[in-house]
Design an enzyme around this catalytic site. Sequence first.
Site, PDB file in Angstrom:
ATOM      1  N   GLU A   1     -87.901-113.756 -79.595  1.00 35.69           N
ATOM      2  CA  GLU A   1     -86.705-113.107 -79.650  1.00 35.69           C
ATOM      3  C   GLU A   1     -86.774-111.650 -79.142  1.00 35.69           C
ATOM      4  OE1 GLU A   1     -88.523-114.571 -81.924  1.00 35.69           O
ATOM      5  OE2 GLU A   1     -86.864-116.088 -82.372  1.00 35.69           O
TER       6      GLU A   1
ATOM      7  N   ASP B   1     -80.336-115.779 -89.315  1.00 39.46           N
ATOM      8  CA  ASP B   1     -80.248-115.232 -87.887  1.00 39.46           C
ATOM      9  C   ASP B   1     -79.193-116.165 -87.243  1.00 39.46           C
ATOM     10  OD1 ASP B   1     -81.916-117.796 -88.103  1.00 39.46           O
ATOM     11  OD2 ASP B   1     -83.650-116.709 -87.008  1.00 39.46           O
TER      12      ASP B   1
ATOM     13  N   THR C   1     -79.574-121.190 -79.054  1.00 40.54           N
ATOM     14  CA  THR C   1     -80.462-120.499 -79.731  1.00 40.54           C
ATOM     15  C   THR C   1     -81.940-120.753 -79.363  1.00 40.54           C
ATOM     16  OG1 THR C   1     -81.142-119.428 -81.908  1.00 40.54           O
ATOM     17  CG2 THR C   1     -80.872-121.816 -81.765  1.00 40.54           C
TER      18      THR C   1
ATOM     19  N   GLU D   1     -83.509-128.286 -85.983  1.00 39.16           N
ATOM     20  CA  GLU D   1     -84.602-128.247 -84.930  1.00 39.16           C
ATOM     21  C   GLU D   1     -84.352-129.259 -83.931  1.00 39.16           C
ATOM     22  OE1 GLU D   1     -86.442-125.766 -84.902  1.00 39.16           O
ATOM     23  OE2 GLU D   1     -86.991-124.916 -86.903  1.00 39.16           O
TER      24      GLU D   1
ATOM     25  N   ARG E   1     -83.436-128.028 -80.038  1.00 43.50           N
ATOM     26  CA  ARG E   1     -84.515-128.016 -78.911  1.00 43.50           C
ATOM     27  C   ARG E   1     -84.117-129.242 -78.120  1.00 43.50           C
ATOM     28  NH1 ARG E   1     -89.821-125.628 -81.798  1.00 43.50           N
ATOM     29  NH2 ARG E   1     -88.789-124.820 -83.643  1.00 43.50           N
TER      30      ARG E   1
END
Length: 632
Positions: free
Chosen positions: A535, A366, A622, A222, A226
């Site tokens: 998404e 994913d 992502t 994360e 980010r």
Amino acid sequence: MSKSLPYSVKDLQYDNAKFRQRSVSKVITQSLLTNTMRRDCVSCSTGKFLALLLIFGVGYLMLTHTSTAHSVSVRVADKLSVHGEGTNATGGNALFGRIGRKPPRLPPRLPPNEHGSHNDKAVHEPAKIDTDLGWVERQQKVKEAFIHAWFGYKKYAMGYDELMPLSQRGTDGLGGLGATVVDALDTAMIMGADDIVSEAGSWVQTHLSDLIKKKGQVNLFETTIRVLGGLLSAYHLSGGEKGTNVTYKGPKPVVYLDTAKDLADRLLLAFTSSPTPIPFSDVVLHDPSAHRAPDGLSSTSEVSTLQLEFNYLSTLSGDPKYSMAAMKVLEHMKDLQKVEGLVPIYISPDSGEFSGENIRLGSRGDSYYEYLIKVWLQQRSNRDNNFTYLHDMYTEAMKGVRHRLVKKSIPNGLVFVGELPYGPNGAFSPKMDHLVCFLPGTLALGATKGFTKKKAMEENLLNFEDLENLKLAEDLAKTCFEMYAATSTGLAPEIVYFHTEEYSEDGLDGGNKSSKYINDIIIKPLDRHNLLRPETVESLFVLYRVTEDPKYREWGWHIFEAFEKYTKVDSGGYSSLDDVTGLPPRRRDKMETFFLGETLKYLYLLFGDSSVIPLDKFVFNTEAHPLPIKGM
Ligand code: DMJ
């Protein structure tokens, strides 16, 4: 659920109703006979009284003869004022019209738990679609939404990871590095929201390095996607490499790079502490040290979704250590056993082996598939040398997806991607997380390598696999959109199941009875929430860029309008929802950082000029932070 309106709504409606019902004479009386006038009139002469009567009569005539024009001008003024562009209604009529109006009373402040149970506006029907606006105006609406989201965050939660828009405070769900600030920064740069670039940039310059030294446990993945990704993208977009200079606002670009290095040096411990190339899941920043997750396992998607960021940092810093650590994960995974390229969702940093049999492209699986192709694309200049194994892994995996996981729903044949929770020999589950909706975009990108389909066709760039993948991308994008359109709110739930020959359940539809797919899509009670996830709009953006088919823009606009209608919080920010199938939807007290970092960015780019952040020159991490493709 109570049918009565919350106090805030009752109050506003009552106030408006009062204004509408007042007669013209009452308006003038109230305008002229203020307390002061009444006091003065007690002692006024007859002459003064007659003069006053004259003014009174003229005013009355002006209002009664021009009431239509007056109401139109007031409506226009009201509309403009919403956008802060002035309220200059024309001439004296409007002046008279305004005299009697007092500012609406502010609603009483509700305790947090009461905010959560209703929306601010009456919401008993699906969002109406405004088709009159052009794409430039629609893009502007997205920018306004971003400003509104930032406004709420800045006002109530500046420096926290996330805003809780209903209770109007901040929360540190991601370790306390101000994740919303960094996630939002490059979106603000792309939108040209200069004030936000300035505010977010100064915050990074003043606070982030300190926090990186002081804070405790953060999740490697994360924090990488980010915070590290956001800093690196901000560095590039603000002209750090003398490349794109989207904005001159904020600190010098080198601040972003130095902070990124500082952070990555600590995150590297997750790799160096592990006995295998598979990193631990967590890092304690102030120690600094790294740790396994409580069950000892790392998520497959997490360990394989670090490479774009670490590679780019190595390029920028000239130090290969970041790239080497991250790429070892993928090199190691290349040799692990798979099911037609498909992998279980857990992996052990101790053995280096996959753990369990659960195969899915939703949570924990994913972005493994996403980064295989994106890292290959990023390394364009080396593509034919050291990195072809990534393209091979991707191609095999997508074949595996088509062979093992893709099915069609009944009765109307929506193409979806299911799961193999018990491995290749266990039963197929027709469950699809909203997270899987990243796949149409990734498939389209992988097929044309970021070029338009037209160009790729003309230049004969598409092989059989590419064409199959592009077809699947278009089918899945439709399914993802229908997951929104099938609900009462026009917003998708977190998870859906598809009706198949083997699986059906009654009475669990999305609530939009006019959807053709109402019987194809099953939504279980615990899966009905919406977290403002990106998404689907991400895939619509990529598919629009690749196919140039305007239907993807139209679908994106439907989704945006539903977000506006049901998730916008008047006091600032946007909220998640507990249940997208019921009206009015119950709100959930969280604005996820990716709403600013991803959802609004992709919508903005979807409605804008395709030359901005072109897909053959940038690769989005992502978390939607664009990083330049090597050598481009
Ligand atoms: C984001 O943090 C990233 O897109 C990640 O890959 C998946 N989950 C969220 C958005 O839904």
